[in-house]
Design a protein around this motif. Structure first.
Motif, PDB file in Angstrom:
ATOM      1  N   GLY C 169       0.832  -1.197   0.000  1.00 16.97           N
ATOM      2  CA  GLY C 169       0.000   0.000   0.000  1.00 16.97           C
ATOM      3  C   GLY C 169       0.858   1.235   0.000  1.00 16.97           C
ATOM      4  N   SER C 170       1.907   1.219   0.814  1.00 15.19           N
ATOM      5  CA  SER C 170       2.744   2.411   0.868  1.00 15.19           C
ATOM      6  C   SER C 170       3.591   2.521  -0.402  1.00 15.19           C
ATOM      7  CB  SER C 170       3.586   2.420   2.136  1.00 15.19           C
ATOM      8  OG  SER C 170       4.785   1.787   1.944  1.00 15.19           O
ATOM      9  N   LEU C 171       3.945   1.394  -1.024  1.00 19.40           N
ATOM     10  CA  LEU C 171       4.640   1.474  -2.316  1.00 19.40           C
ATOM     11  C   LEU C 171       3.766   2.178  -3.349  1.00 19.40           C
ATOM     12  CD1 LEU C 171       6.438  -1.909  -3.079  1.00 19.40           C
ATOM     13  CD2 LEU C 171       7.415   0.283  -2.510  1.00 19.40           C
ATOM     14  N   ALA C 172       2.458   1.858  -3.345  1.00 13.77           N
ATOM     15  CA  ALA C 172       1.560   2.486  -4.303  1.00 13.77           C
ATOM     16  C   ALA C 172       1.521   3.993  -4.081  1.00 13.77           C
ATOM     17  CB  ALA C 172       0.162   1.890  -4.181  1.00 13.77           C
ATOM     18  N   LEU C 173       1.445   4.418  -2.815  1.00 13.05           N
ATOM     19  CA  LEU C 173       1.415   5.852  -2.522  1.00 13.05           C
ATOM     20  C   LEU C 173       2.722   6.516  -2.947  1.00 13.05           C
ATOM     21  CD1 LEU C 173      -0.333   5.900   0.956  1.00 13.05           C
ATOM     22  CD2 LEU C 173      -1.297   6.317  -1.292  1.00 13.05           C
ATOM     23  N   LEU C 174       3.836   5.804  -2.749  1.00 18.39           N
ATOM     24  CA  LEU C 174       5.125   6.377  -3.152  1.00 18.39           C
ATOM     25  C   LEU C 174       5.204   6.494  -4.668  1.00 18.39           C
ATOM     26  CD1 LEU C 174       7.507   4.574  -0.662  1.00 18.39           C
ATOM     27  CD2 LEU C 174       6.876   6.967  -0.661  1.00 18.39           C
ATOM     28  N   LEU C 175       4.619   5.518  -5.364  1.00 18.68           N
ATOM     29  CA  LEU C 175       4.592   5.596  -6.831  1.00 18.68           C
ATOM     30  C   LEU C 175       3.813   6.827  -7.265  1.00 18.68           C
ATOM     31  CD1 LEU C 175       5.261   4.094  -9.518  1.00 18.68           C
ATOM     32  CD2 LEU C 175       2.992   3.113  -9.376  1.00 18.68           C
ATOM     33  N   LEU C 176       2.724   7.095  -6.555  1.00 19.70           N
ATOM     34  CA  LEU C 176       1.909   8.264  -6.868  1.00 19.70           C
ATOM     35  C   LEU C 176       2.718   9.554  -6.716  1.00 19.70           C
ATOM     36  CD1 LEU C 176      -1.088   8.991  -7.489  1.00 19.70           C
ATOM     37  CD2 LEU C 176      -1.330   9.437  -5.072  1.00 19.70           C
ATOM     38  N   MET C 177       3.598   9.579  -5.725  1.00 16.13           N
ATOM     39  CA  MET C 177       4.355  10.811  -5.487  1.00 16.13           C
ATOM     40  C   MET C 177       5.615  10.887  -6.319  1.00 16.13           C
ATOM     41  SD  MET C 177       4.197  11.688  -1.508  1.00 16.13           S
ATOM     42  CE  MET C 177       4.561  10.065  -0.984  1.00 16.13           C
ATOM     43  N   ALA C 178       6.282   9.729  -6.521  1.00 20.41           N
ATOM     44  CA  ALA C 178       7.604   9.779  -7.130  1.00 20.41           C
ATOM     45  C   ALA C 178       7.597   9.325  -8.586  1.00 20.41           C
ATOM     46  CB  ALA C 178       8.569   8.915  -6.329  1.00 20.41           C
ATOM     47  N   GLY C 179       6.664   8.460  -8.945  1.00 22.00           N
ATOM     48  CA  GLY C 179       6.646   7.964 -10.318  1.00 22.00           C
ATOM     49  C   GLY C 179       7.772   6.998 -10.630  1.00 22.00           C
ATOM     50  N   THR C 180       8.566   6.667  -9.622  1.00 21.13           N
ATOM     51  CA  THR C 180       9.662   5.737  -9.823  1.00 21.13           C
ATOM     52  C   THR C 180       9.839   4.969  -8.530  1.00 21.13           C
ATOM     53  OG1 THR C 180      12.021   5.543 -10.134  1.00 21.13           O
ATOM     54  CG2 THR C 180      11.239   7.587  -9.206  1.00 21.13           C
ATOM     55  N   MET C 181      10.614   3.906  -8.559  1.00 19.93           N
ATOM     56  CA  MET C 181      10.780   3.104  -7.365  1.00 19.93           C
ATOM     57  C   MET C 181      12.210   3.119  -6.834  1.00 19.93           C
ATOM     58  SD  MET C 181       8.281   1.428  -5.923  1.00 19.93           S
ATOM     59  CE  MET C 181       7.189   2.798  -5.948  1.00 19.93           C
ATOM     60  N   ASP C 182      13.149   3.801  -7.520  1.00 18.37           N
ATOM     61  CA  ASP C 182      14.498   3.713  -6.957  1.00 18.37           C
ATOM     62  C   ASP C 182      14.667   4.681  -5.783  1.00 18.37           C
ATOM     63  OD1 ASP C 182      15.246   5.149  -9.912  1.00 18.37           O
ATOM     64  OD2 ASP C 182      15.826   6.192  -8.079  1.00 18.37           O
ATOM     65  N   PHE C 183      15.574   4.299  -4.885  1.00 19.87           N
ATOM     66  CA  PHE C 183      15.729   5.004  -3.617  1.00 19.87           C
ATOM     67  C   PHE C 183      15.897   6.508  -3.829  1.00 19.87           C
ATOM     68  CE2 PHE C 183      17.653   1.042  -1.408  1.00 19.87           C
ATOM     69  CZ  PHE C 183      16.379   0.560  -1.203  1.00 19.87           C
ATOM     70  N   ALA C 184      16.790   6.883  -4.788  1.00 14.39           N
ATOM     71  CA  ALA C 184      17.111   8.307  -4.968  1.00 14.39           C
ATOM     72  C   ALA C 184      15.877   9.076  -5.413  1.00 14.39           C
ATOM     73  CB  ALA C 184      18.235   8.445  -5.986  1.00 14.39           C
ATOM     74  N   GLY C 185      15.124   8.501  -6.371  1.00 16.53           N
ATOM     75  CA  GLY C 185      13.945   9.191  -6.880  1.00 16.53           C
ATOM     76  C   GLY C 185      12.904   9.407  -5.796  1.00 16.53           C
ATOM     77  N   ILE C 186      12.682   8.378  -4.980  1.00 20.66           N
ATOM     78  CA  ILE C 186      11.676   8.495  -3.922  1.00 20.66           C
ATOM     79  C   ILE C 186      12.129   9.512  -2.880  1.00 20.66           C
ATOM     80  CG2 ILE C 186      10.527   7.260  -2.082  1.00 20.66           C
ATOM     81  CD1 ILE C 186      10.597   4.799  -3.785  1.00 20.66           C
ATOM     82  N   LYS C 187      13.430   9.513  -2.588  1.00 22.70           N
ATOM     83  CA  LYS C 187      13.946  10.460  -1.598  1.00 22.70           C
ATOM     84  C   LYS C 187      13.676  11.888  -2.049  1.00 22.70           C
ATOM     85  CE  LYS C 187      17.846  11.527   1.205  1.00 22.70           C
ATOM     86  NZ  LYS C 187      19.002  11.014   1.843  1.00 22.70           N
ATOM     87  N   GLU C 188      13.944  12.141  -3.343  1.00 19.44           N
ATOM     88  CA  GLU C 188      13.718  13.474  -3.893  1.00 19.44           C
ATOM     89  C   GLU C 188      12.251  13.873  -3.755  1.00 19.44           C
ATOM     90  OE1 GLU C 188      14.537  14.655  -8.232  1.00 19.44           O
ATOM     91  OE2 GLU C 188      16.379  13.776  -7.443  1.00 19.44           O
ATOM     92  N   ALA C 189      11.370  12.927  -4.162  1.00 23.13           N
ATOM     93  CA  ALA C 189       9.942  13.234  -4.145  1.00 23.13           C
ATOM     94  C   ALA C 189       9.465  13.492  -2.722  1.00 23.13           C
ATOM     95  CB  ALA C 189       9.170  12.074  -4.755  1.00 23.13           C
ATOM     96  N   LEU C 190       9.963  12.682  -1.761  1.00 21.29           N
ATOM     97  CA  LEU C 190       9.526  12.870  -0.378  1.00 21.29           C
ATOM     98  C   LEU C 190      10.036  14.200   0.159  1.00 21.29           C
ATOM     99  CD1 LEU C 190       9.900   9.348   1.230  1.00 21.29           C
ATOM    100  CD2 LEU C 190       7.822  10.645   0.885  1.00 21.29           C
ATOM    101  N   ALA C 191      11.240  14.599  -0.266  1.00 20.58           N
ATOM    102  CA  ALA C 191      11.784  15.868   0.216  1.00 20.58           C
ATOM    103  C   ALA C 191      10.965  17.036  -0.321  1.00 20.58           C
ATOM    104  CB  ALA C 191      13.243  15.997  -0.204  1.00 20.58           C
TER     105      ALA C 191
END
Lengths: 166, 106, 485
Positions: C169-191
């Protein structure tokens, strides 16, 4: 009908199918309910521009997995099934509570809006097809999948074979 | 985030949450191990919906589909192992009642 | 050579299951032990440039793997625990070598999963490899098809499925925010969208899932069945390393390279850590079975690790990661000891055991060492890691002026004493004391090199780590990436 109202109907159907799956007294019907839920989900996936995933969902989750459950139900005795069904009927009152709960939560969620306080993904939209993503870009996952399948296969060898022999 | 995207995601998000609620409720109340596994399946249906909807909302359907297919494979492996274990439990106890599992006390 | 770490186990699994490889199947456990030992030796001895260079195979396959200081520590832990488990397997199932080869194949699938999990740079791949490890664990626990192991396995499977749902579930939400699954991309989106409700839900869901997989109170329901009812090598592996990779390592990795700092998560982690320390120790005190006692002790020790992680200062993190390493070593050792006792007497029920010290001198000695290290007695390794965690808590308490830090530090100190109490009571009941009348030593089961070798190696590691720890800490060579939730 507009696009959106079709979507709403499909989502409602999905939730209803899920409810029937858990509320029906016989485990066999419950497995069929799971198949129906999967089939509706496959339609939704198709409408969400994900045909490949929809095909997998339809063939594996709506086809294979319910068959596995149904043959399990067949292997565990009939008597069992009867007594379980009786117990399940007793519990119907409990599931009435679930109906109310679902309605209340649905009402709350519909009136609530997801706060739009986050940024959309940056950068260009990737144009690769899902096949390319799956086979060419995510090799690490493929190795992981091989591992999963190996574990599943050993599971069958160890658990199912022996249980038949005995 | 564009308005249409978030509205689309919200609709399916609500659906996914409701299916999740149904799955968790059944998981906690049912007494048959087979039904427990069916509830687990419902739960994974709900996250699959969430995933595909998220992929659609941000135009990453290729990635979302690749993930969904991987998940379906994992699901099959888990179900097969679970069913194998349930059959063996049935062989010992002649029942698939969850009570037999709760016997191992904490 | 990073790709080797996942490709070689895969090749070994295939090799073990070719139709004509009976010769190798007989020696399957030896093969696995050698592989694991080679892995441990490689991460210790080989220069890091050599280790992290991508081979030609990795370049053609586009395998995106990366090794951080933390992965290196984890790879070492995985190698040690796997080596111990494979050695113990060699003396099990002696009537049917094909069955043993199946067991070893599953151990190798688990090795593949864990190595993959500590090397990937993509959140979804991390999930996939955690799942590989989990599924092989379910089958390993259920392997003997006894009532209790089946029940332990299904319990683990169901709770693990719940954890999976939270994580996905949280992966899906992260996909919604980051559009990618690699650590760096998600970190950027969360920041860029820090503080959004979706981000909070995603982080909370994932951490919850990992806490279940890590077996922390209040999600510890599955731990007892999984650790105590499984065959001996599976207990060594599960208690030693599997839950640490699936729960704790993933949490550390996410905190360092994905999630932004979050004070609320830190507070929750410290609370859960402290509660786990207390609950695990109190329940361990009441046990009469060796493996059950050790299972509860694991919950308590993982509590120390999470308490250190929640504290969040670099010192606390160093302590937590060092404790993770120590826990792998001494818990594997204790479970190998219980396997030795079980093999010699056919039981792990402590009320039926006694005075095994003279019959099993080496097991007796290594068990004392492991117990003292677990309880944090200087100069053994466990002392240093607990000291670091407690010091860090104290420092943070002084700095921030919050009384809770001192309470946590006091809990950590006090329950070290309780740990010593229950482990010494185990020692007394099993190795000292009187021989109960109905205890028969199985004469046929002579002490085996396959059990004493891992005992010796693990005991040497815990001694060496204890003696070298001050040096490592002074030179900073044990420093790992630090961060906070």
């Amino acid at each position: 009908m507009t696009e959106n109202s079709i979507n709403i109907v499909l989502v409602a159907a999905l939730v209803l199918a899920a409810l029937w799956t858990v509320m029906t007294a016989r485990t066999l019907r419950s497995a069929i309910g799971l198949a129906i839920t999967s089939a509706i989900l496959a339609i939704i996936m198709f409408r969400l521009a994900s045909p490949l995933a929809a095909v997998f969902e339809l063939s594996v989750c709506a086809g294979l997995i319910p068959v596995i459950f149904i043959s399990t139900i067949g292997l565990t005795a009939r008597v069992e099934e009867e007594s379980m069904a009786a117990k399940q009927r007793e519990k119907l009152r409990k599931y009435a509570a679930l109906l109310v709960l679902v309605l209340v939560v649905a009402g709350v969620l519909v009136t609530m809006h997801l706060p739009n306080d986050f940024a959309a993904p940056q950068g260009p939209v990737p144009t690769e097809s899902p096949q390319v993503v799956m086979w060419d870009l995510r090799h690490v996952d493929l190795i992981g999948q091989i591992g999963v399948l190996a574990a599943g296969a050993f599971g069958v060898v160890i658990l199912v074979k022996v249980s038949k022999r005995a | 985030m564009p308005k249409e995207a978030i509205e689309l995601f919200s609709l399916f998000g609500v659906g996914a949450l409701l299916v999740m609620l149904v799955g968790f409720y059944s998981l906690l109340t049912t007494r048959s191990l087979i039904r427990v596994m069916i509830s687990v399946e419902l739960l994974s249906k709900s996250v699959m919906l969430l995933l595909i909807a998220a992929g659609r909302a941000v135009n990453r359907t290729a990635l979302a589909q690749a993930m969904a297919i991987t998940l379906i494979n994992i699901e099959v492996a888990v179900v097969v192992v679970a069913v194998g274990i349930i059959l063996c439990i049935y062989r010992h106890h002649k029942t698939v009642d969850t009570a037999v599992v709760q016997e191992i006390k904490g | 050579m990073l790709d080797w770490l996942i490709l070689v186990p895969l090749a070994a699994i295939i090799l073990l299951n070719l139709p004509w490889s009976d010769f190798i199947r007989r020696r399957a456990a030896v093969l696995a032990a050698l592989l694991a030992a080679a892995q441990a030796a490689m991460v210790v001895a080989a220069p890091s440039e050599w280790v992290s260079r991508a081979s030609i195979l990795a370049q053609t396959l586009h395998l995106h793997l990366a090794m951080t200081g933390l992965s290196r520590v984890m790879l070492l832990c995985i190698g040690l625990a796997m080596m111990a488990a494979a050695c113990v397997t060699q003396v099990m199932f002696s009537d049917d070598f094909r069955r043993r080869a199946n067991f070893v194949s599953l151990l190798l699938v688990s090795l593949l999963g864990m190595n993959g999990a500590v090397l990937v740079t993509d959140l979804f791949s991390l999930y996939v490899f955690i799942e590989v490890t989990s599924i092989s664990s379910f089958v390993l626990i259920a392997f003997t098809l006894e009532k209790k192991s089946l029940e332990g396995a299904i319990k683990y499977l169901i709770l693990s499925a719940v954890a999976t749902v939270l994580m996905l579930g949280s992966l899906a939400l992260l996909l919604l925010m980051a559009g990618t699954m690699d650590f760096a991309g998600i970190k950027e989106a969360l920041a860029s969208s820090n503080g959004a409700l979706v981000a909070k839900l995603a982080i909370g869901g994932f951490v919850c899932g990992l806490l279940i997989k890590g077996g922390l109170v209040p999600f510890h329901g599955w731990v007892l069945g999984a650790y105590s009812a499984s065959p001996a090598p599976a207990s060594v592996l599960l208690a030693g390393i599997v839950t640490k990779v699936c729960g704790i390592y993933a949490m550390i990795r996410l905190a360092t390279s994905v999630f932004p700092p979050n004070a609320a998560v830190n507070q929750v982690l410290m609370l859960l850590g402290a509660v786990s320390i207390v609950v695990g120790a109190v329940l361990a005190l009441r046990q009469t079975d060796m493996k059950r006692l050790l299972a509860y002790s694991s919950i308590s020790q993982v509590g120390y690790i999470v308490l250190g992680l929640g504290c969040g200062t670099p010192l606390a993190w160093a302590g937590a990661i060092f404790h993770l390493f120590n826990h792998t070593v001494f818990k594997s050792l204790l479970f190998v000891n219980s396997a030795a006792v079980e093999r010699r007497t056919g039981t792990t029920d402590m009320s039926r055991l006694g005075q095994l010290g003279s019959a099993m001198p080496l097991t007796n000695l290594t068990s004392v060492l492991a117990a003292l290290s677990t309880a944090g007695i200087p100069p053994l390794a466990g002392f240093w890691s607990k000291l670091l965690i407690i010091l860090a808590l104290w420092q943070a308490g002084v700095k921030q002026g919050q009384a809770m830090y001192f309470v946590y530090a006091a809990v950590a100190v006090l329950f070290s004493v309780v740990t010593l109490g229950y482990l010494l009571s185990l020692q007394r009941k099993v190795f000292f004391g009187k021989t109960p009348e109905n205890l028969e030593l199985l004469g046929a089961a002579k002490p085996s090199g396959w059990i004493s070798t891992p005992e010796l190696i693990l005991a040497a590691v815990t001694l060496a780590a204890g003696l070298l720890a001050p040096l490592l800490l002074l030179t900073g060579s044990f420093l790992v990436p630090t961060g906070s939730f």
